[in-house]
Scaffold this motif. Structure first.
Motif, PDB file in Angstrom:
ATOM      1  N   ARG A 184       0.838  -1.214   0.000  1.00  0.00           N
ATOM      2  CA  ARG A 184       0.000   0.000   0.000  1.00  0.00           C
ATOM      3  C   ARG A 184       0.864   1.251   0.000  1.00  0.00           C
ATOM      4  O   ARG A 184       0.567   2.229  -0.683  1.00  0.00           O
ATOM      5  CB  ARG A 184      -0.950   0.001   1.202  1.00  0.00           C
ATOM      6  CG  ARG A 184      -2.134  -0.929   1.043  1.00  0.00           C
ATOM      7  CD  ARG A 184      -3.180  -0.714   2.104  1.00  0.00           C
ATOM      8  NE  ARG A 184      -2.687  -0.896   3.465  1.00  0.00           N
ATOM      9  CZ  ARG A 184      -2.592  -2.073   4.079  1.00  0.00           C
ATOM     10  NH1 ARG A 184      -2.959  -3.179   3.460  1.00  0.00           N
ATOM     11  NH2 ARG A 184      -2.148  -2.169   5.309  1.00  0.00           N
ATOM     12  N   ILE A 185       1.946   1.223   0.754  1.00  0.00           N
ATOM     13  CA  ILE A 185       2.870   2.360   0.794  1.00  0.00           C
ATOM     14  C   ILE A 185       3.493   2.560  -0.587  1.00  0.00           C
ATOM     15  O   ILE A 185       3.556   3.678  -1.102  1.00  0.00           O
ATOM     16  CB  ILE A 185       3.963   2.139   1.864  1.00  0.00           C
ATOM     17  CG1 ILE A 185       3.338   2.237   3.257  1.00  0.00           C
ATOM     18  CG2 ILE A 185       5.113   3.137   1.701  1.00  0.00           C
ATOM     19  CD1 ILE A 185       4.229   1.728   4.366  1.00  0.00           C
ATOM     20  N   GLY A 186       3.926   1.476  -1.194  1.00  0.00           N
ATOM     21  CA  GLY A 186       4.548   1.549  -2.518  1.00  0.00           C
ATOM     22  C   GLY A 186       3.613   2.087  -3.590  1.00  0.00           C
ATOM     23  O   GLY A 186       4.036   2.799  -4.497  1.00  0.00           O
ATOM     24  N   ARG A 187       2.327   1.761  -3.473  1.00  0.00           N
ATOM     25  CA  ARG A 187       1.332   2.247  -4.443  1.00  0.00           C
ATOM     26  C   ARG A 187       0.864   3.662  -4.119  1.00  0.00           C
ATOM     27  O   ARG A 187       0.169   4.276  -4.920  1.00  0.00           O
ATOM     28  CB  ARG A 187       0.107   1.323  -4.443  1.00  0.00           C
ATOM     29  CG  ARG A 187       0.322  -0.013  -5.094  1.00  0.00           C
ATOM     30  CD  ARG A 187      -0.993  -0.746  -5.280  1.00  0.00           C
ATOM     31  NE  ARG A 187      -1.789  -0.826  -4.070  1.00  0.00           N
ATOM     32  CZ  ARG A 187      -1.804  -1.874  -3.238  1.00  0.00           C
ATOM     33  NH1 ARG A 187      -1.062  -2.927  -3.487  1.00  0.00           N
ATOM     34  NH2 ARG A 187      -2.568  -1.866  -2.174  1.00  0.00           N
ATOM     35  N   ALA A 230      -1.374   4.448   1.105  1.00  0.00           N
ATOM     36  CA  ALA A 230      -1.308   4.571   2.557  1.00  0.00           C
ATOM     37  C   ALA A 230      -1.138   6.012   3.027  1.00  0.00           C
ATOM     38  O   ALA A 230      -0.902   6.259   4.197  1.00  0.00           O
ATOM     39  CB  ALA A 230      -0.163   3.714   3.102  1.00  0.00           C
ATOM     40  N   ILE A 231      -1.269   6.961   2.127  1.00  0.00           N
ATOM     41  CA  ILE A 231      -1.071   8.368   2.476  1.00  0.00           C
ATOM     42  C   ILE A 231      -2.341   8.902   3.132  1.00  0.00           C
ATOM     43  O   ILE A 231      -3.411   8.895   2.524  1.00  0.00           O
ATOM     44  CB  ILE A 231      -0.724   9.213   1.240  1.00  0.00           C
ATOM     45  CG1 ILE A 231       0.555   8.696   0.615  1.00  0.00           C
ATOM     46  CG2 ILE A 231      -0.596  10.687   1.593  1.00  0.00           C
ATOM     47  CD1 ILE A 231       0.889   9.342  -0.713  1.00  0.00           C
ATOM     48  N   ASP A 232      -2.232   9.355   4.377  1.00  0.00           N
ATOM     49  CA  ASP A 232      -3.375   9.914   5.104  1.00  0.00           C
ATOM     50  C   ASP A 232      -3.580  11.373   4.728  1.00  0.00           C
ATOM     51  O   ASP A 232      -2.621  12.129   4.575  1.00  0.00           O
ATOM     52  CB  ASP A 232      -3.151   9.828   6.614  1.00  0.00           C
ATOM     53  CG  ASP A 232      -3.205   8.405   7.130  1.00  0.00           C
ATOM     54  OD1 ASP A 232      -3.913   7.582   6.516  1.00  0.00           O
ATOM     55  OD2 ASP A 232      -2.540   8.123   8.137  1.00  0.00           O
ATOM     56  N   GLY A 233      -4.829  11.753   4.562  1.00  0.00           N
ATOM     57  CA  GLY A 233      -5.172  13.141   4.330  1.00  0.00           C
ATOM     58  C   GLY A 233      -4.915  13.641   2.913  1.00  0.00           C
ATOM     59  O   GLY A 233      -4.960  14.832   2.667  1.00  0.00           O
ATOM     60  N   MET A 234      -4.630  12.733   1.995  1.00  0.00           N
ATOM     61  CA  MET A 234      -4.321  13.144   0.624  1.00  0.00           C
ATOM     62  C   MET A 234      -5.386  12.667  -0.354  1.00  0.00           C
ATOM     63  O   MET A 234      -5.169  12.659  -1.564  1.00  0.00           O
ATOM     64  CB  MET A 234      -2.954  12.583   0.199  1.00  0.00           C
ATOM     65  CG  MET A 234      -1.798  13.059   1.071  1.00  0.00           C
ATOM     66  SD  MET A 234      -1.466  14.812   0.919  1.00  0.00           S
ATOM     67  CE  MET A 234      -0.672  14.872  -0.653  1.00  0.00           C
TER      68      MET A 234
END
Length: 69
Positions: free
Chosen positions: A54-57, A60-64
């Motif tokens: 998820r981070i790589g894709r 996982a970015i919060d608030g974006m």
């Protein structure tokens, strides 16, 4: 028989999954840019492979959520 897909990764493999050297991975974890691993048993720290994906894709970015890339 096919090789099982890992659900957890040690530090070295977590770094490989993100195409990083272990030292680069550790530095980003220490600075809080990547999540810390979880101690699944005394002395055994592992990273969730799905979370790393998820981070790589970028999922996982919060608030974006409203950002148009």
């Amino acid at each position: 028989m096919s090789k099982p897909t890992p659900i957890l990764a040690n530090e070295a493999n977590a770094a490989k999954l993100l195409d990083m050297k272990p030292a680069e991975f550790c530095a980003l974890v220490e600075r809080g840019h990547l999540p810390r691993g979880r101690e699944i048993a005394p002395g055994f720290v592992r990273w969730d492979v799905d979370e790393l994906r998820r981070i790589g894709r970028g999922d996982a970015i919060d608030g974006m959520d409203g950002v148009q890339w």
